[in-house]
Design an enzyme around this catalytic site. Structure first.
Site, short mmCIF file in Angstrom:
data_model
loop_
_atom_site.label_atom_id
_atom_site.label_comp_id
_atom_site.label_asym_id
_atom_site.label_seq_id
_atom_site.Cartn_x
_atom_site.Cartn_y
_atom_site.Cartn_z
N LYS A 44 0.82 -1.23 0.00
CA LYS A 44 0.00 0.00 0.00
C LYS A 44 0.85 1.27 0.00
O LYS A 44 0.34 2.38 0.08
CB LYS A 44 -0.98 -0.01 1.19
CG LYS A 44 -2.10 -1.02 1.02
CD LYS A 44 -3.26 -0.79 1.96
CE LYS A 44 -3.01 -1.41 3.32
NZ LYS A 44 -4.17 -1.36 4.22
N LYS A 46 2.97 2.94 2.17
CA LYS A 46 2.79 3.94 3.22
C LYS A 46 4.08 4.74 3.34
O LYS A 46 5.12 4.39 2.80
CB LYS A 46 2.45 3.25 4.55
CG LYS A 46 1.11 2.55 4.52
CD LYS A 46 -0.03 3.49 4.88
CE LYS A 46 -1.39 2.84 4.72
NZ LYS A 46 -2.20 2.79 5.88
N1 C2G Z 1 -7.68 4.31 14.58
C1 C2G Z 1 -8.42 5.14 15.45
N2 C2G Z 1 -7.79 6.21 16.04
C2 C2G Z 1 -6.50 6.48 15.80
C3 C2G Z 1 -5.75 5.65 14.94
C4 C2G Z 1 -6.38 4.57 14.34
O1 C2G Z 1 -9.61 4.92 15.68
N3 C2G Z 1 -5.94 7.55 16.39
C5 C2G Z 1 -8.36 3.17 13.94
C6 C2G Z 1 -8.40 3.26 12.41
O2 C2G Z 1 -9.44 4.12 11.97
C7 C2G Z 1 -8.63 1.82 12.03
C8 C2G Z 1 -7.88 1.05 13.14
O3 C2G Z 1 -7.66 1.99 14.20
O4 C2G Z 1 -10.02 1.49 12.09
C9 C2G Z 1 -6.55 0.49 12.67
O5 C2G Z 1 -5.77 1.56 12.20
P1 C2G Z 1 -4.45 1.25 11.37
O6 C2G Z 1 -3.60 0.28 12.09
O7 C2G Z 1 -3.87 2.55 10.91
O8 C2G Z 1 -5.04 0.45 10.12
P2 C2G Z 1 -4.98 0.79 8.59
O9 C2G Z 1 -3.58 0.60 8.09
O10 C2G Z 1 -5.67 2.09 8.34
O11 C2G Z 1 -5.84 -0.41 7.98
O12 C2G Z 1 -9.28 -2.00 5.30
C10 C2G Z 1 -9.00 -1.10 6.32
C11 C2G Z 1 -7.56 -1.17 6.64
O13 C2G Z 1 -7.14 -2.52 6.79
C12 C2G Z 1 -7.24 -0.38 7.88
#
Ligand code: C2G
Length: 132
Positions: A44, A46
């Site tokens: 992806k 990042k």
């Molecule tokens: N999250 C949150 N508050 C934050 C950081 C993250 O509520 N301050 C939530 C995100 O919105 C997500 C979950 O924690 O629902 C996991 O976040 P990430 O590890 O950043 O996941 P990501 O890489 O965004 O993958 O298909 C969806 C993806 O797989 C999500």
């Protein structure tokens, strides 16, 4: 028995991760979490690489009281299959994805909830703070 499903990378596990998992579990009786594989995350593009490998991220998430099951999410294309295989009634994700997963409701008839992100905490920001 209502099954909820959510997905994420959960790298450098933090308070925002804990809160979304706890709040998700409050909306269902059983919470299943798809933790992105290292390959999926890196594909992806990042801004930074991973700190923890999948085994560590999955073990941490799976050790939480609010999480009932963890599996490996290998690619975006399999999302519908994962949701159906786990008999999920509800898909939950942070509101940084609002609208992106409406197709799950429309195509699979599974309820979709976008929960507010916890402000002021993110893996990217934490990595920046540690570097300083
Ligand atoms: N999250 C949150 N508050 C934050 C950081 C993250 O509520 N301050 C939530 C995100 O919105 C997500 C979950 O924690 O629902 C996991 O976040 P990430 O590890 O950043 O996941 P990501 O890489 O965004 O993958 O298909 C969806 C993806 O797989 C999500």
């Amino acid at each position: 028995m209502k099954t909820g499903i959510t997905f994420g990378t959960f790298d450098v596990f933090h308070f925002g991760h804990l809160r979304i998992l706890e709040r998700s579990r409050e909306l269902c009786d059983r919470l299943v979490v798809g933790v992105s594989s290292d390959e999926f995350y890196l594909s992806k593009h990042k801004s930074h690489g991973l700190v923890y490998p999948w085994e560590h991220r999955a073990r941490i998430v799976g050790a939480l009281r609010c999480v009932d099951e963890v599996f490996k999410e290998e690619c975006e294309e399999k999302k519908a299959d994962y949701i159906l295989e786990h008999h999920a009634d509800l898909f939950i994700i942070g509101d940084d994805y609002v609208g992106r997963f409406d197709w799950i409701r429309d195509r699979l008839g599974v309820e979709v909830a976008y929960l507010p992100r916890t402000p002021d905490v993110s893996t990217t920001e934490l990595i920046g703070k540690i570097r300083v």
